[in-house]
Design an enzyme around this catalytic site. Structure first.
Site: not given
Ligand code: A2P
Length: 281
Positions: A47, A52, A77, A110
């Site tokens: 994931d 990120y 996401k 997200h």
């Protein structure tokens, strides 16, 4: 985890029951090494998220693993700040390029609002974004689509206007923080609930009460916490960059007894102090 254990999405797609979370793992060696180690040791589900900043290293580790792409499940996401149809399509392409893959398994919005406007009403925008998500899904470049951090009203707005129902909702979920209302609602609508921060970002570790329960099963607090999420019918996404913890977090093939489940279910973290110290709860 028992080998080959899956959750099944509403469209029949199977999702390996424990995902390797990569939130807060920096791009570069840290992300590459931890994902590579996870893949070498039985994880089939990774994931990540565009926000990120580690998609490139995650993608490289996936490609270098030598594991057939169709044996892996990769989620990313759409950044919470992007709330238009065009931005969604554009950023999806960027994610695919970063990951170096020609399809994604799951793509999520997200959050229902930009992070610096938490709780703001972006219903209209989310409906537009969802249309782009549907287009991506229908094009075959993504096997499933969903949302993250959506509450009941956010999700209701999508359900009322969509042609493809969200298949997953990823929320913060751990012992004492089970978000009952949105969890129940998602399940009622056949939307898989995925739990991020199943260890309360590490704060749960060392809690004496949980240690006593974990000891009964000859397991660690981390394993108890991950197993708990699974027994709630929620898919856990534990994160670690430490090899022995990465191994430990997928070894959760045991059953928490009914009485202990009842006790764990009774814990409430409403004031956020439950795991602020190592004290008993
Ligand atoms: P690290 O990455 O240094 O190994 P969550 O999954 O709830 O976000 O929690 C992640 C945090 O918990 C990280 O700080 C991680 O540290 C720590 N962690 C992950 N697995 C374990 C484990 N099995 N035992 C102790 N701490 C863990």
């Amino acid at each position: 985890m028992e080998k080959n254990e899956y959750f099944t999405l509403s469209n029949g797609v199977q999702v390996p029951a424990i995902g390797f979370g990569t939130w807060q793992i920096p791009n570069g060696t840290a992300a590459y090494d931890s994902v590579a180690f996870a893949l070498k040791n039985g994880y089939k589900h990774i994931d990540t998220a565009n926000a990120y900043g580690n998609e490139a290293s995650v993608g490289k580790a996936v490609r270098d693993s030598g594991i057939a792409r169709n044996e892996l499940f990769i989620t990313s996401k759409l950044p919470a700040e992007l709330k238009t149809y065009d931005m969604t399509l554009k950023r999806f392409d960027e994610t695919m390029k970063n990951l170096g893959t020609d399809y994604l398994d799951l793509y999520l919005i997200h959050a229902p609002w930009p992070w610096n406007e938490m709780g703001a009403d972006y219903t209209k925008e989310n409906i537009q974004v969802w249309k782009a998500m549907e287009e991506i899904y229908k094009s075959g470049r993504c096997r499933a689509i969903g949302v993250s951090n959506f509450n009941v009203s956010d999700l209701t707005a999508i359900l009322e206007s969509c042609t493809v129902k969200p298949m997953a909702n990823q929320i913060r979920f751990f012992i004492g923080n089970t978000q009952e209302e949105i969890t129940r609602f998602s399940k009622q609508h056949d939307i898989l609930v995925e739990g991020y921060s199943p260890l309360a970002t590490g704060k749960i570790i060392g809690n004496e009460t949980l240690e006593a329960i974990a000891n009964k099963y000859n397991r660690t607090v981390a394993q108890l916490s991950i197993r708990y999420v699974l027994q709630c019918g929620v898919l856990p996404l534990p994160k670690s960059t430490t090899p022995d913890r990465i191994l430990q977090n997928i070894e959760v093939d045991f059953e928490i007894g009914k009485e202990d489940m009842n006790f764990l279910n009774s814990l409430k973290n409403t004031d956020n102090v439950l795991f602020s110290s190592k004290k008993k709860v």
